[in-house]
Design a protein around this motif. Structure first.
Motif, mmCIF file in Angstrom:
data_model
loop_
_atom_site.group_PDB
_atom_site.id
_atom_site.type_symbol
_atom_site.label_atom_id
_atom_site.label_comp_id
_atom_site.label_asym_id
_atom_site.label_seq_id
_atom_site.Cartn_x
_atom_site.Cartn_y
_atom_site.Cartn_z
ATOM 1 N N ALA A 79 0.845 -1.192 0.000
ATOM 2 C CA ALA A 79 0.000 0.000 0.000
ATOM 3 C C ALA A 79 0.878 1.239 0.000
ATOM 4 O O ALA A 79 2.040 1.198 0.435
ATOM 5 C CB ALA A 79 -0.902 -0.010 1.231
ATOM 6 N N HIS A 113 -2.755 3.375 7.969
ATOM 7 C CA HIS A 113 -3.343 3.835 6.710
ATOM 8 C C HIS A 113 -4.810 4.235 6.906
ATOM 9 O O HIS A 113 -5.262 5.256 6.378
ATOM 10 C CB HIS A 113 -3.248 2.728 5.656
ATOM 11 C CG HIS A 113 -1.853 2.354 5.295
ATOM 12 N ND1 HIS A 113 -1.128 1.424 6.004
ATOM 13 C CD2 HIS A 113 -1.036 2.782 4.277
ATOM 14 C CE1 HIS A 113 0.070 1.285 5.457
ATOM 15 N NE2 HIS A 113 0.159 2.094 4.410
ATOM 16 N N SER A 161 2.147 4.991 1.293
ATOM 17 C CA SER A 161 2.378 5.434 2.665
ATOM 18 C C SER A 161 1.096 6.043 3.238
ATOM 19 O O SER A 161 0.219 6.496 2.496
ATOM 20 C CB SER A 161 3.493 6.476 2.700
ATOM 21 O OG SER A 161 3.037 7.708 2.150
ATOM 22 N N PRO A 162 0.972 6.071 4.570
ATOM 23 C CA PRO A 162 -0.199 6.709 5.180
ATOM 24 C C PRO A 162 -0.385 8.162 4.751
ATOM 25 O O PRO A 162 -1.519 8.644 4.660
ATOM 26 C CB PRO A 162 0.102 6.598 6.683
ATOM 27 C CG PRO A 162 0.956 5.372 6.807
ATOM 28 C CD PRO A 162 1.812 5.388 5.573
ATOM 29 N N TRP A 177 -6.262 -0.399 -2.214
ATOM 30 C CA TRP A 177 -5.260 -0.274 -1.152
ATOM 31 C C TRP A 177 -5.532 -1.215 0.009
ATOM 32 O O TRP A 177 -4.597 -1.787 0.570
ATOM 33 C CB TRP A 177 -5.207 1.169 -0.656
ATOM 34 C CG TRP A 177 -4.632 2.127 -1.651
ATOM 35 C CD1 TRP A 177 -3.918 1.810 -2.772
ATOM 36 C CD2 TRP A 177 -4.717 3.550 -1.630
ATOM 37 N NE1 TRP A 177 -3.562 2.953 -3.451
ATOM 38 C CE2 TRP A 177 -4.033 4.038 -2.782
ATOM 39 C CE3 TRP A 177 -5.302 4.471 -0.777
ATOM 40 C CZ2 TRP A 177 -3.925 5.397 -3.053
ATOM 41 C CZ3 TRP A 177 -5.197 5.824 -1.052
ATOM 42 C CH2 TRP A 177 -4.523 6.275 -2.182
ATOM 43 N N TRP A 230 -1.382 -3.050 4.381
ATOM 44 C CA TRP A 230 -2.418 -2.090 4.803
ATOM 45 C C TRP A 230 -2.739 -2.334 6.275
ATOM 46 O O TRP A 230 -2.962 -3.461 6.706
ATOM 47 C CB TRP A 230 -3.672 -2.246 3.955
ATOM 48 C CG TRP A 230 -4.764 -1.290 4.352
ATOM 49 C CD1 TRP A 230 -5.766 -1.511 5.237
ATOM 50 C CD2 TRP A 230 -4.943 0.039 3.864
ATOM 51 N NE1 TRP A 230 -6.566 -0.407 5.337
ATOM 52 C CE2 TRP A 230 -6.080 0.562 4.510
ATOM 53 C CE3 TRP A 230 -4.248 0.835 2.944
ATOM 54 C CZ2 TRP A 230 -6.549 1.849 4.266
ATOM 55 C CZ3 TRP A 230 -4.705 2.112 2.703
ATOM 56 C CH2 TRP A 230 -5.846 2.609 3.349
ATOM 57 N N ALA A 247 -2.407 8.219 1.646
ATOM 58 C CA ALA A 247 -3.804 7.949 1.967
ATOM 59 C C ALA A 247 -4.471 9.195 2.548
ATOM 60 O O ALA A 247 -5.606 9.530 2.193
ATOM 61 C CB ALA A 247 -3.900 6.782 2.949
#
Length: 317
Positions: free
Chosen positions: A207, A270, A209-210, A260, A266, A213
């Motif tokens: 996924a 996230h 990176s946070p 994602w 994940w 997101a």
């Protein structure tokens, strides 16, 4: 009583995010009664959806479906804002009206309910109580009591707006909205016990990176909110333009998130980043909606509390 603390928090957070933090409730003598009524409508609706979802092991995609149905009942049956060209405070007139439905207003307000009124408050409240995140919070009597309050609040909203607006949509439109809401609810609940309990198999991809997101949720919400604020008062264009913009951003963000969450890495970081980006939209756009110095200061205080909540959740993660 401690067992019900998450319920009370969700009852408050749902209308706080949906109405108060967005700047829709000004700081005056009507704030408390208005907010209490919103607790009876938004709060009990969020609790009802959350309890049903946890009893049936439904994921957040299904919760969003139920939240969408909630929005249809509120905006299509109770307030009838989807059909009223002279709805108070909306000022769209016939802009976007096709077959009796305002297709410019509908994507915005239904998206608002699907994410900010129901799903986001549920997610934030569950993060505050991670050990009870997947457990039902109410027993049978509590469920029935909550459901009755929601139905009474929804019914009261119907009569309130019939009196305020002196408008009632055609029986055909009302029946269509009710039918669509029922179909969505049945579809969201149709999963068999085995499928709802199935464990998702992580994919092979990583996924993003946070931060990606968070920015995606922030920008996606900004387009949805911005379209509502810009058309048609600031930007003049055919009504199909804002409708297609809203539709495109909803599909794009939903597609990205659905991909994602299947990635192997994940996790909660996230998901919390998505929630943070979504909540920051109400913080930002609330300053455009809140009018006057007093309301701006009030919104600043609420925004500080919201950011503090996000900071606490990130620190506890």
């Amino acid at each position: 009583m401690r067992r019900l603390v998450p319920v009370f928090i969700l009852l408050v957070i749902a209308p706080a995010v949906a109405e108060l933090l967005l700047g829709d409730i000004p700081l005056n003598t009507a704030l408390l009664p208005t907010f209490l009524f919103d607790i009876a409508l938004y709060g009990t609706g969020a609790v009802l959806i959350r309890e049903i979802a946890r009893r049936r092991n439904l994921g957040f995609a299904r919760i969003m479906m139920l939240a969408f149905a909630y929005g249809l009942l509120e905006e299509g049956i109770a307030t009838q804002s989807l059909f009223n060209p002279h709805f108070p405070g909306l000022n769209l007139g016939t802009y976007g009206m096709v077959l009796g439905v305002n297709w410019v207003w509908a994507p915005y307000v239904l998206g608002l309910h699907s994410v900010w009124s129901i799903t986001l408050p549920i997610f934030l409240t569950e993060l505050m109580f991670p050990k009870r995140r997947t457990d039902p919070w109410l027993k049978r009597v509590g469920m029935w009591t909550n459901g009755v309050i929601y139905i009474l609040a929804l019914t009261g909203t119907v009569f309130l707006y019939l009196h305020l607006t002196d408008f009632c949509a055609s029986p055909v439109l009302l029946a269509c909205v009710l039918l669509v809401a029922i179909v969505i609810i049945l579809f969201a609940l149709r999963s068999s016990a085995s499928s709802t309990r199935a464990v998702a198999v992580p994919g092979s991809k990583n996924a993003p990176s946070p931060w990606v997101a968070c920015v995606t949720a922030l920008l996606g919400g900004a387009v949805l909110f911005g379209t509502h604020e810009l058309f048609p008062t600031v930007l003049s264009a055919p009504a199909v333009v804002p409708f297609l913009v809203d539709l495109a951003i909803i599909v794009l963000v939903a597609t990205l998130i659905s991909r994602w969450i299947k990635c192997r890495n994940w996790g909660n970081a996230h998901a919390l980043a998505l929630a943070s980006g979504a909540l920051l939209n109400t913080v930002i756009f609330g300053f455009f909606i809140a009018s006057g110095e007093t309301n701006s200061v009030f919104h600043a205080v609420l925004s500080a509390a919201a950011i503090g909540l996000l900071a606490m959740l990130n620190w506890r993660r």
